[in-house]
Design a protein around this motif. Sequence first.
Motif, PDB file in Angstrom:
ATOM      1  N   GLU A  49       0.827  -1.216   0.000  1.00  0.00           N
ATOM      2  CA  GLU A  49       0.000   0.000   0.000  1.00  0.00           C
ATOM      3  C   GLU A  49       0.859   1.262   0.000  1.00  0.00           C
ATOM      4  O   GLU A  49       0.417   2.315   0.456  1.00  0.00           O
ATOM      5  N   ALA A  50       2.077   1.172  -0.502  1.00  0.00           N
ATOM      6  CA  ALA A  50       2.990   2.317  -0.461  1.00  0.00           C
ATOM      7  C   ALA A  50       2.442   3.518  -1.229  1.00  0.00           C
ATOM      8  O   ALA A  50       2.708   4.668  -0.858  1.00  0.00           O
ATOM      9  N   GLU A  51       1.667   3.269  -2.270  1.00  0.00           N
ATOM     10  CA  GLU A  51       1.169   4.368  -3.099  1.00  0.00           C
ATOM     11  C   GLU A  51       0.030   5.133  -2.441  1.00  0.00           C
ATOM     12  O   GLU A  51      -0.169   6.317  -2.725  1.00  0.00           O
ATOM     13  N   VAL A  52      -0.722   4.481  -1.557  1.00  0.00           N
ATOM     14  CA  VAL A  52      -1.924   5.127  -1.028  1.00  0.00           C
ATOM     15  C   VAL A  52      -1.851   5.460   0.458  1.00  0.00           C
ATOM     16  O   VAL A  52      -2.573   6.340   0.925  1.00  0.00           O
ATOM     17  N   ILE A  53      -1.007   4.779   1.232  1.00  0.00           N
ATOM     18  CA  ILE A  53      -1.034   4.958   2.683  1.00  0.00           C
ATOM     19  C   ILE A  53      -0.623   6.373   3.079  1.00  0.00           C
ATOM     20  O   ILE A  53      -1.183   6.952   4.016  1.00  0.00           O
ATOM     21  N   ILE A  73       9.006  -3.645   1.863  1.00  0.00           N
ATOM     22  CA  ILE A  73       9.912  -2.554   2.224  1.00  0.00           C
ATOM     23  C   ILE A  73       9.319  -1.187   1.884  1.00  0.00           C
ATOM     24  O   ILE A  73       9.417  -0.241   2.679  1.00  0.00           O
ATOM     25  N   ALA A  74       8.695  -1.069   0.724  1.00  0.00           N
ATOM     26  CA  ALA A  74       8.183   0.232   0.286  1.00  0.00           C
ATOM     27  C   ALA A  74       7.123   0.767   1.244  1.00  0.00           C
ATOM     28  O   ALA A  74       7.144   1.943   1.626  1.00  0.00           O
ATOM     29  N   THR A  75       6.198  -0.111   1.657  1.00  0.00           N
ATOM     30  CA  THR A  75       5.147   0.332   2.580  1.00  0.00           C
ATOM     31  C   THR A  75       5.718   0.651   3.950  1.00  0.00           C
ATOM     32  O   THR A  75       5.330   1.633   4.590  1.00  0.00           O
ATOM     33  N   LYS A  83       8.257   7.105   7.484  1.00  0.00           N
ATOM     34  CA  LYS A  83       8.356   8.538   7.191  1.00  0.00           C
ATOM     35  C   LYS A  83       7.214   9.305   7.854  1.00  0.00           C
ATOM     36  O   LYS A  83       7.414  10.394   8.406  1.00  0.00           O
ATOM     37  N   LEU A  84       6.008   8.727   7.793  1.00  0.00           N
ATOM     38  CA  LEU A  84       4.865   9.365   8.444  1.00  0.00           C
ATOM     39  C   LEU A  84       5.062   9.418   9.957  1.00  0.00           C
ATOM     40  O   LEU A  84       4.737  10.424  10.603  1.00  0.00           O
ATOM     41  N   ALA A  85       5.608   8.327  10.533  1.00  0.00           N
ATOM     42  CA  ALA A  85       5.818   8.270  11.980  1.00  0.00           C
ATOM     43  C   ALA A  85       6.844   9.307  12.432  1.00  0.00           C
ATOM     44  O   ALA A  85       6.745   9.836  13.549  1.00  0.00           O
ATOM     45  N   ILE A 138       1.345   8.460  14.491  1.00  0.00           N
ATOM     46  CA  ILE A 138       1.428   7.347  13.544  1.00  0.00           C
ATOM     47  C   ILE A 138       2.396   6.297  14.072  1.00  0.00           C
ATOM     48  O   ILE A 138       3.505   6.616  14.509  1.00  0.00           O
ATOM     49  N   HIS A 139       1.992   5.035  14.004  1.00  0.00           N
ATOM     50  CA  HIS A 139       2.820   3.949  14.513  1.00  0.00           C
ATOM     51  C   HIS A 139       2.846   2.801  13.498  1.00  0.00           C
ATOM     52  O   HIS A 139       1.783   2.345  13.050  1.00  0.00           O
ATOM     53  N   ALA A 140       4.046   2.357  13.148  1.00  0.00           N
ATOM     54  CA  ALA A 140       4.200   1.197  12.263  1.00  0.00           C
ATOM     55  C   ALA A 140       4.249  -0.069  13.113  1.00  0.00           C
ATOM     56  O   ALA A 140       5.070  -0.175  14.023  1.00  0.00           O
ATOM     57  N   VAL A 141       3.361  -1.005  12.817  1.00  0.00           N
ATOM     58  CA  VAL A 141       3.323  -2.280  13.534  1.00  0.00           C
ATOM     59  C   VAL A 141       3.846  -3.341  12.572  1.00  0.00           C
ATOM     60  O   VAL A 141       3.128  -3.798  11.670  1.00  0.00           O
ATOM     61  N   VAL A 142       5.104  -3.722  12.733  1.00  0.00           N
ATOM     62  CA  VAL A 142       5.740  -4.666  11.810  1.00  0.00           C
ATOM     63  C   VAL A 142       5.376  -6.092  12.222  1.00  0.00           C
ATOM     64  O   VAL A 142       5.619  -6.522  13.350  1.00  0.00           O
TER      65      VAL A 142
END
Length: 677
Positions: free
Chosen positions: A64-68, A97-99, A105-107, A113-117
């Motif tokens: 979802e790298a293009e829309v997130i 990787i892209a998403t 970057k947003l975080a 914003i939180h990335a949950v890997v």
Amino acid sequence: MGRILYWTGFLVAASFLFFSLDDLFWDFYYYFWGRKRIRHRLRIEELDRVPRRLIAILIPAWNEAEVIGPMVENLLHSVNYPLALLHVFVGVYPNDIATVEEVQKLAERYPQIHAVVNPREGPTSKAQNLNQVFEFILRFEQERRLRFGCFIIHDAEDVIHPTSLKLANYLSLKYEVVQLPVFPLQVYPSWRTFFPYLTASTYADEFAENHYRGLPAREASGAVVPSAGAGFVIARSVLDALGTGKLFDEESLTEDYRLSLDFARFGIATHFFLEGVERVTEDGRVVVEYIATREIFPNTLREAVKQKSRWIYGISFQSFSLWQILCDRRFSRIAKYSLYRDWKAKYGNLLPLPGYAVFAYFVCSLFCSLSPVYPRGSFSWWLSAVLTVFMIERQLMRMVALKNVYGWRSAVAGCLIPPLLPLRTVWGNVINFLATLRAWRIALFGFPRSRPRWQKTRHSYLSPKALVRYRRRLGDLLLEKRIVDPKTLALTLRRKEEQERLGEKLLKEGFITETELLECLGELLQTGFLEPDPYTLRIEGNHSRFLAVFCRYAVVPIAWGRDSVLLATAKPLSQETMSSLAAELGVRKVAVVLAPSEAISQGLEVLKRKLPQQFPRLGERLLKMGIIEEEHLAEALRVQRFSHRPLGDILCEMGVLWPEDLREILREDGIQETQVG
């Protein structure tokens, strides 16, 4: 040959009639009983009379790298909710990787914003992704000493209505699970766009019909209301009752539908709310805009069939067996009937194409010497006549839904081109037919892989220019809060000069007060609004030197933090002004809240008297400890003005302070719970 044709026509007509009776039941139920039960359940202005609590938004993401990025940016800049009370958790995969980079970057730019890997490489199932996000949130709460009031599930391509978070916050205080409407985005209907966007338009037809009338009928009747996946609100009490963050069946392709079914088994009802807010368009027309999630759906046959086959397989084949539902005493009769309606889609979707073949033969028989499939006066002929009436009724009901959701152009394009057998309806039935065949193939022969995985469609997002029309403006908020009526607003917009501001025009002509204007601006600009009591203001000894600064900028301090200050102002401040204030006050952060000019003037006069401190203030204590943020305190003080409750209790209800932490602080500092100014 004649008898074969007759019985073929008879079976097709009888089958169509059988399935049409089901639709007719829900239509009649909604229009004669359902609307009365769900009308006027809520006044939009009541949304501001409750504390705004912490909200968690969960977004599962795979490729979802293009829309997130655009989705999150639009959410943060358009939502009418304090950003300090909003956290967005995006579930990503280590091999995407892209998403991951996009979310990181947003975080870095936004603390919300939180990335949950995910611990596993993707794609897993969407349910497994969401379960991981939920478990991360529960750990996050423990580490940050926070407590979310509700959880909202969205997709990475969603356009979230600015008022939806306020609505979700309010409804989750009353209901355990809520589904808000989902309406597909569609290109403005015209002859030029009709055929290029034919596939995407079929989604608009079906969702408008289902979420405008179908789900409200199920809600009013007490039937099982299924989750749509996006705009799905789960109250905190549900997690407390279940005692786990693993809510979703990780083997299900329609985890949202399965979850609402599991909730129903536990006695947790899903409620559907279709609420509209008025707005005046630039040409002066008053329209109703529904508080709903909007997103772009597939516009190619292949992607549409792939997506719908997942829905059909997950619901009709995978989620339950009809016999189990019929024998389950936990479901009422109307609930069982509604689930049967979902289950039978795997058969009903196969009927239209044979029906169209019979219809084509019938039309040809009118002009050629062919054996009639429906001899005039026969039983099958009368069945067909009744079926025609039902078909017209269905198109009228769809037309009403499309008109109310999208307007007259969409209603005409969806139901009257051509009349009686509209092309968009026919094409939608073709898509459903092919998707159902694909679902049957999966059910009979299984998936190409050993287990079902994320059956994902490609997504796109609106341009920044197109997103502007989905954001709330000052006039929209004035209507929403019933401060002005549509006629007055439309008249003022027509008379307003091009460079003249709407708020100033309404204020000058006496239609609104300064307090009402600032309240709306505070929400629109995400600064908040507060009516401070000037006589509770004071400057500590080491801050008295800033009195001249406060007078020059016409601001008053509400509370001082460890390296920050919360100021009240009667007019919005630019970023440059706030930076200058921070430099002159010697703090890292300046947060502002809008307040009436009279309160600012009185506050400055009180500060000039240098009144002594009367009692320790809990809000400042919590700020200096870093437990709450300035925006949290501003919201709690706003609520305290109309609820007259202790500030600590309000902060606990908001979820930014744990009750046990509050009791410990009060005990250490000797602060009485009533002394919370």
